[in-house]
Design an enzyme around this catalytic site. Sequence first.
Site, PDB file in Angstrom:
ATOM      1  CE  LYS A   4      -4.689  -8.676  10.715  1.00 22.32           C
ATOM      2  NZ  LYS A   4      -3.253  -8.929  10.466  1.00 22.32           N
ATOM      3  NE  ARG A  26       4.992  -6.930   6.587  1.00 20.78           N
ATOM      4  CZ  ARG A  26       4.483  -6.792   5.377  1.00 20.78           C
ATOM      5  NH1 ARG A  26       3.923  -5.638   5.031  1.00 20.78           N
ATOM      6  NH2 ARG A  26       4.514  -7.783   4.520  1.00 20.78           N
ATOM      7  CD  GLU A  86      -2.141  -2.585   4.756  1.00 16.74           C
ATOM      8  OE1 GLU A  86      -2.673  -1.492   5.053  1.00 16.74           O
ATOM      9  OE2 GLU A  86      -2.189  -3.065   3.614  1.00 16.74           O
ATOM     10  CB  THR A 119      -2.139 -16.223   6.433  1.00 17.95           C
ATOM     11  OG1 THR A 119      -2.799 -14.969   6.172  1.00 17.95           O
ATOM     12  CG2 THR A 119      -3.136 -17.345   6.251  1.00 17.95           C
ATOM     13  CE  LYS A 150      -5.462 -10.802   6.717  1.00 12.50           C
ATOM     14  NZ  LYS A 150      -4.692 -11.629   7.678  1.00 12.50           N
TER      15      LYS A 150
END
Length: 334
Positions: free
Chosen positions: A194, A258, A284, A140, A109
């Site tokens: 997101k 995270r 990320e 998920t 992602k």
Amino acid sequence: MDSAVALSVLGAGSYGTALAISLARQGQPVLLWGHDPQQVARLQQDRCNQEFLPDVPFPDSLQMTDDLAYAVSASRDLLVVVPSHVFGEVLLRIKPFMRPDTRVAWATKGLEPEHGRLLGDVAKEILGEQIPLAVLSGPTFARELAAGMPTAIAIAGTDEQFTSDMSALMHCGKSLRVYTNPDFIGLQIGGAVKNVIAIGAGLSDGLGFGANARTALITRGLVELQRLGLSLGADAKTFMGMAGLGDLVLTCTDNQSRNRRFGLALGQGKTVEQAMTEIGQVVEGYRNTKEVHVLAARQNVEMPICEQIYQILYQGKSAQDAALALLGRDQKGE
């Protein structure tokens, strides 16, 4: 599938391991590749991922390797699960070993580092337009997926047969439901933006702003996500599904995220470096924030929440000043 190995999963972090476990639990022969020989040796010895998923033993049909050439050539279908900033590098590495019938999916992602391009565009440039591609996205958490808790995700791709095959392979009636979606662009955008909004949700909670502020941020964040997606040709309906609203709510509201924990630490006064150290894994959203900033500017799309988070992370703006900037914007219709 055309080979003894149903799927090669490239990336032995928490999410890659969880996806491999979920597939192998159904009795599918799955190969999990990791880049670190020492880590792979530990996985083989322990028959679990002690670092990320210590309570979930590997199914017998899950095997590990640190040999990339073997992993790529062993299966027709590849699932890439690596951080977004090394996605292109990994594709360059696998290209020489790909079979003539190779098909490539990813659960990464994010966007291309620095340039903010969609990972699908990166994949087409490196692997060629003719390679069937697919992206997995949705709400998920690795630990729950690996433990077999009920989970639902979405998949979209450039080749209808590949998308259908991957959906059928991954779907498990006992725990994992896979929805096909024709919107290849929308699934990629949802998974990247997101992460940025989740940092904002963590920041808001870290500052003690409460449930009202968090909910407003999630709601307006969804508007920004949709706005950017539509500018690239995505379908608005996608953002009310698994890869949009679903993933956004999950990532913004649960401390398994995270990105949310990173924002929470920043809101509590920690520096970026301190927050990164505290998380101890790839966040990320930190890189995604810069990438989304670049992409939004290129598309001339207004994303005020993402812009304020960018200024906090990369320009030294205080979280309090960013909040005031958002609250002080000119009044407008919803």
